[in-house]
Design an enzyme around this catalytic site. Structure first.
Site, mmCIF file in Angstrom:
data_model
loop_
_atom_site.group_PDB
_atom_site.id
_atom_site.type_symbol
_atom_site.label_atom_id
_atom_site.label_comp_id
_atom_site.label_asym_id
_atom_site.label_seq_id
_atom_site.Cartn_x
_atom_site.Cartn_y
_atom_site.Cartn_z
ATOM 1 N N LYS A 214 48.707 9.995 2.659
ATOM 2 C CA LYS A 214 47.944 9.032 1.843
ATOM 3 C C LYS A 214 46.456 9.180 2.078
ATOM 4 C CE LYS A 214 47.228 4.511 3.223
ATOM 5 N NZ LYS A 214 45.856 4.055 3.250
ATOM 6 N N ASN A 215 46.044 9.175 3.355
ATOM 7 C CA ASN A 215 44.604 9.107 3.640
ATOM 8 C C ASN A 215 43.884 10.424 3.384
ATOM 9 O OD1 ASN A 215 44.785 6.429 4.128
ATOM 10 N ND2 ASN A 215 45.025 6.643 6.334
ATOM 11 N N ARG B 287 40.606 0.779 0.328
ATOM 12 C CA ARG B 287 39.396 1.019 1.136
ATOM 13 C C ARG B 287 38.687 2.287 0.644
ATOM 14 N NH1 ARG B 287 35.515 -0.578 4.783
ATOM 15 N NH2 ARG B 287 35.250 0.904 6.461
ATOM 16 N N CYS C 100 43.342 -2.858 3.719
ATOM 17 C CA CYS C 100 44.123 -3.758 4.584
ATOM 18 C C CYS C 100 43.209 -4.701 5.359
ATOM 19 C CB CYS C 100 44.950 -2.921 5.557
ATOM 20 S SG CYS C 100 46.286 -2.071 4.724
ATOM 21 N N ARG D 53 35.724 -4.269 8.877
ATOM 22 C CA ARG D 53 35.642 -2.972 8.177
ATOM 23 C C ARG D 53 34.344 -2.816 7.369
ATOM 24 N NH1 ARG D 53 41.259 -1.328 5.710
ATOM 25 N NH2 ARG D 53 40.755 0.689 6.612
ATOM 26 N N PRO D 54 33.200 -2.907 8.031
ATOM 27 C CA PRO D 54 31.928 -2.721 7.315
ATOM 28 C C PRO D 54 31.768 -1.273 6.829
ATOM 29 C CG PRO D 54 31.579 -2.816 9.683
ATOM 30 C CD PRO D 54 33.031 -3.100 9.465
ATOM 31 N N ILE D 55 30.762 -1.033 6.010
ATOM 32 C CA ILE D 55 30.502 0.340 5.538
ATOM 33 C C ILE D 55 29.089 0.778 5.925
ATOM 34 C CG2 ILE D 55 32.164 0.245 3.611
ATOM 35 C CD1 ILE D 55 29.750 -0.167 1.737
ATOM 36 N N ASP D 56 28.564 0.174 6.995
ATOM 37 C CA ASP D 56 27.175 0.486 7.388
ATOM 38 C C ASP D 56 26.965 1.962 7.723
ATOM 39 O OD1 ASP D 56 28.917 -0.469 9.569
ATOM 40 O OD2 ASP D 56 27.265 0.193 10.837
ATOM 41 N N GLN D 57 27.971 2.611 8.285
ATOM 42 C CA GLN D 57 27.798 4.038 8.615
ATOM 43 C C GLN D 57 27.805 4.904 7.353
ATOM 44 O OE1 GLN D 57 27.108 5.053 11.903
ATOM 45 N NE2 GLN D 57 26.867 2.815 11.935
ATOM 46 N N ASP E 92 47.123 3.823 12.992
ATOM 47 C CA ASP E 92 48.024 3.497 11.873
ATOM 48 C C ASP E 92 49.484 3.523 12.288
ATOM 49 O OD1 ASP E 92 45.936 5.222 9.435
ATOM 50 O OD2 ASP E 92 45.722 3.308 10.475
ATOM 51 N N ILE F 84 40.572 0.518 17.666
ATOM 52 C CA ILE F 84 39.904 0.940 16.425
ATOM 53 C C ILE F 84 39.595 -0.249 15.517
ATOM 54 C CG2 ILE F 84 40.053 2.438 14.396
ATOM 55 C CD1 ILE F 84 40.088 4.047 16.987
ATOM 56 N N ARG G 178 51.795 0.689 -1.316
ATOM 57 C CA ARG G 178 50.430 1.244 -1.380
ATOM 58 C C ARG G 178 50.373 2.580 -0.650
ATOM 59 N NH1 ARG G 178 45.830 -1.746 1.104
ATOM 60 N NH2 ARG G 178 44.982 0.297 0.653
HETATM 61 C C1 EPZ Z 1 40.539 5.131 7.653
HETATM 62 O O1 EPZ Z 1 39.930 3.869 7.467
HETATM 63 C C2 EPZ Z 1 41.960 4.945 7.151
HETATM 64 N N1 EPZ Z 1 41.928 4.592 5.741
HETATM 65 C C3 EPZ Z 1 42.652 3.864 7.972
HETATM 66 O O2 EPZ Z 1 44.010 3.847 7.557
HETATM 67 C C4 EPZ Z 1 42.610 4.233 9.455
HETATM 68 O O3 EPZ Z 1 43.117 3.153 10.213
HETATM 69 C C5 EPZ Z 1 41.183 4.542 9.894
HETATM 70 O O4 EPZ Z 1 40.598 5.527 9.023
HETATM 71 C C6 EPZ Z 1 41.125 5.067 11.321
HETATM 72 O O5 EPZ Z 1 41.912 6.229 11.421
HETATM 73 C C7 EPZ Z 1 41.646 5.568 4.847
HETATM 74 O O6 EPZ Z 1 41.456 6.719 5.190
HETATM 75 C C8 EPZ Z 1 41.615 5.143 3.409
HETATM 76 P P1 EPZ Z 1 37.065 4.190 10.180
HETATM 77 P P2 EPZ Z 1 38.327 3.687 7.670
HETATM 78 O O7 EPZ Z 1 35.831 4.273 9.380
HETATM 79 O O8 EPZ Z 1 37.638 4.845 7.063
HETATM 80 C C9 EPZ Z 1 34.424 0.722 11.946
HETATM 81 C C10 EPZ Z 1 46.029 2.926 6.833
HETATM 82 O O9 EPZ Z 1 46.820 2.126 7.363
HETATM 83 N N2 EPZ Z 1 33.431 1.114 10.933
HETATM 84 O O10 EPZ Z 1 37.521 5.370 10.979
HETATM 85 O O11 EPZ Z 1 37.972 2.332 7.259
HETATM 86 C C11 EPZ Z 1 35.683 0.135 11.318
HETATM 87 O O12 EPZ Z 1 35.512 -1.245 11.077
HETATM 88 C C12 EPZ Z 1 44.544 2.669 6.923
HETATM 89 O O13 EPZ Z 1 46.357 3.968 6.212
HETATM 90 C C13 EPZ Z 1 32.174 0.544 10.991
HETATM 91 O O14 EPZ Z 1 31.879 -0.281 11.856
HETATM 92 O O15 EPZ Z 1 38.275 3.777 9.257
HETATM 93 C C14 EPZ Z 1 36.728 0.418 12.364
HETATM 94 O O16 EPZ Z 1 36.682 -0.595 13.352
HETATM 95 C C15 EPZ Z 1 44.211 1.393 7.668
HETATM 96 N N3 EPZ Z 1 31.259 0.918 10.061
HETATM 97 C C16 EPZ Z 1 36.259 1.747 12.992
HETATM 98 O O17 EPZ Z 1 34.887 1.896 12.616
HETATM 99 C C17 EPZ Z 1 31.536 1.836 9.082
HETATM 100 O O18 EPZ Z 1 30.648 2.146 8.259
HETATM 101 C C18 EPZ Z 1 36.993 2.971 12.493
HETATM 102 O O19 EPZ Z 1 36.963 2.887 11.095
HETATM 103 C C19 EPZ Z 1 32.826 2.399 9.043
HETATM 104 C C20 EPZ Z 1 33.758 2.031 9.979
#
Ligand code: EPZ
Length: 407
Positions: A7-8, A78, A102, A107-111, A290, A312, A382
């Site tokens: 999926k991802n 997401r 989810c 789950r911010p997008i600041d990065q 996950d 995470i 999903r």
């Molecule tokens: C991806 O989410 C996956 N989703 C998630 O899978 C997975 O849990 C996650 O990666 C970690 O492997 C998709 O790929 C669509 P991150 P993502 O950015 O990109 C924080 C599932 O069940 N963060 O690696 O959101 C964030 O809040 C889903 O299939 C910031 O602070 O994960 C988290 O605590 C759930 N700022 C940590 O980093 C940002 O700009 C890791 O998030 C981005 C993330």
């Protein structure tokens, strides 16, 4: 049992295909809700999309334009954030509803914003939307403050059509980061170092045709393996990349399952009763977040006290309340669940709160005495392609009940 495409990876490869000026053919695309949502978004952007079946998706961006991406679609998942970098890279502007996904933390997008701004974009978030503009994205050095899968992939996509070299440091190393880099390179891009914590991307002015097979879903494989381990079953998952499953294989072995594996299949024979283990989720190659929720269900019946630490996501224990209704003895303290294993769980009506919580409750229901009725099965759809069919073919007594027939 053969696992589906990941999926991802699929929800990143689909927007990645829009970077090309010509047709891109994706194979082994899972038939899941998030993919359907993404293809609807592409259609709204003017891309021509054909899904002839059998996991094949053909995307032709010839008539693609940068139009606002509707909020009601963007917030269904997401991964809609990837469209920002792709539309910026192609057209210099993007207007996308804020992503959803989810409910497992803030789950911010600041990065993501940091990476796009480093490449010269101005990004504003208001009215529930993200609007970004850039004359021309320029290559930049991007240090990610947190290991983020989404921000890493997003930066690669934006950089691949930027002018010059981008260096992404503290990058995520997940297999789907590599899968996306492979597609970008197949389209004529220049991505080096994907799968390590430093990824370099040389931007290109044009990208062309490509065909790409989506990697297998390691999380679906892990879910099926945990179902076997939780029920004393004997399951062989095929079409996997065993290397991606090393941490899961190790943990299931510690929990008393016997695991045999070759390069592309894994066989799991579950124990009479699992042993208690300590689990800590970490970025790849650590134990995948996950797979944490189905693992918690497995350990609810273990002989002894286990700990599961979720490093995470901030709030990824909402399945615990539902497991307690089945007799589980779990206490959550901050980021750690303390699981005092019980000899047996009992079936109960339970409610899923997110995708992997739904998977966890299926695993718990399979290992419980009596029948479990899971509400919120739309969460499952999903991210899993007909999970109940796969489990039924493995011997599980599981069926989808039409809403009207629910007790
Ligand atoms: C991806 O989410 C996956 N989703 C998630 O899978 C997975 O849990 C996650 O990666 C970690 O492997 C998709 O790929 C669509 P991150 P993502 O950015 O990109 C924080 C599932 O069940 N963060 O690696 O959101 C964030 O809040 C889903 O299939 C910031 O602070 O994960 C988290 O605590 C759930 N700022 C940590 O980093 C940002 O700009 C890791 O998030 C981005 C993330």
């Amino acid at each position: 049992m053969r696992v589906s495409g990941r999926k991802n990876a699929a929800v990143a490869l689909i927007p990645a295909a829009l970077l090309s000026d010509e047709e891109v053919v994706l194979e082994n695309v899972p038939e899941i809700g998030d993919v359907a949502t993404y293809l609807e978004i592409l259609d709204g952007l003017g891309a021509e999309v054909a899904s002839p079946g059998g996991g094949v998706v053909r995307i032709s961006p010839r008539r693609l334009g940068s139009r606002p991406v509707p909020e009601h679609l963007a917030k269904q998942m997401r991964a809609s954030y990837y469209l920002l970098g792709v539309l910026l890279g192609r057209f210099g502007e993007a207007d996308v509803g804020l992503p959803g996904g989810c409910d497992i933390g803030s789950r911010p997008i600041d990065q993501h914003v940091k990476a796009l701004a480093a490449m010269g974009a101005t990004v504003e978030i208001k009215n529930g939307r993200v609007r970004a503009r850039a004359e021309r994205l320029r290559g930049a050095r991007v240090y990610l403050d947190i290991v983020s899968v989404g921000a890493t992939i997003h930066a690669i996509l934006a950089a691949s059509r930027a002018e010059g070299l981008t260096v992404i440091e503290n990058a995520a190393k997940e297999p789907h980061v590599v899968d996306v880099a492979n597609l970008v390179n197949a389209m004529g891009g220049h991505v080096v170092g994907a799968g390590t914590d430093v990824v370099k991307v040389q931007g290109t002015a044009r990208m062309g045709r490509a065909e790409h097979v989506v990697i297998p879903d390691e999380i679906e494989a892990a879910t099926l393996m945990m179902a076997a381990a939780a029920t004393g079953g004997d399951v062989r998952v095929e079409g996997v990349v065993t290397k991606h499953l090393e941490s899961v294989i190790a943990k299931l072995g510690e929990a008393g399952a016997s695991v045999e594996a070759d390069a592309d299949w894994v066989r799991v024979v579950g124990p009479e009763r699992p042993r208690a283990v300590q689990v800590k989720t970490l970025p790849y190659p650590g134990f995948p977040t996950d797979a944490q929720q189905p693992m918690t269900s497995l350990l609810a019946r273990a002989d002894g006290t286990s700990t599961v630490t979720e490093t995470i996501h901030e709030a990824r224990f909402r399945h615990v309340d539902e497991l307690r209704r089945m007799g589980a003895r779990i206490r959550v303290e901050g980021r750690t669940a303390l699981i005092e294993g019980v000899a047996e769980l009992t079936g109960a009506p339970v409610q899923a709160s997110d995708l992997r919580a739904a998977a966890a409750l299926v695993v718990a229901g399979l290992s419980a005495q009596g029948t479990t009725e899971l509400a919120g099965v739309e969460y499952l759809d999903r991210g899993y392609e007909r999970l109940e069919d796969k489990l039924a073919r493995l011997g599980a007594r599981i069926a989808r009940v039409p809403a009207t027939a629910r007790t």
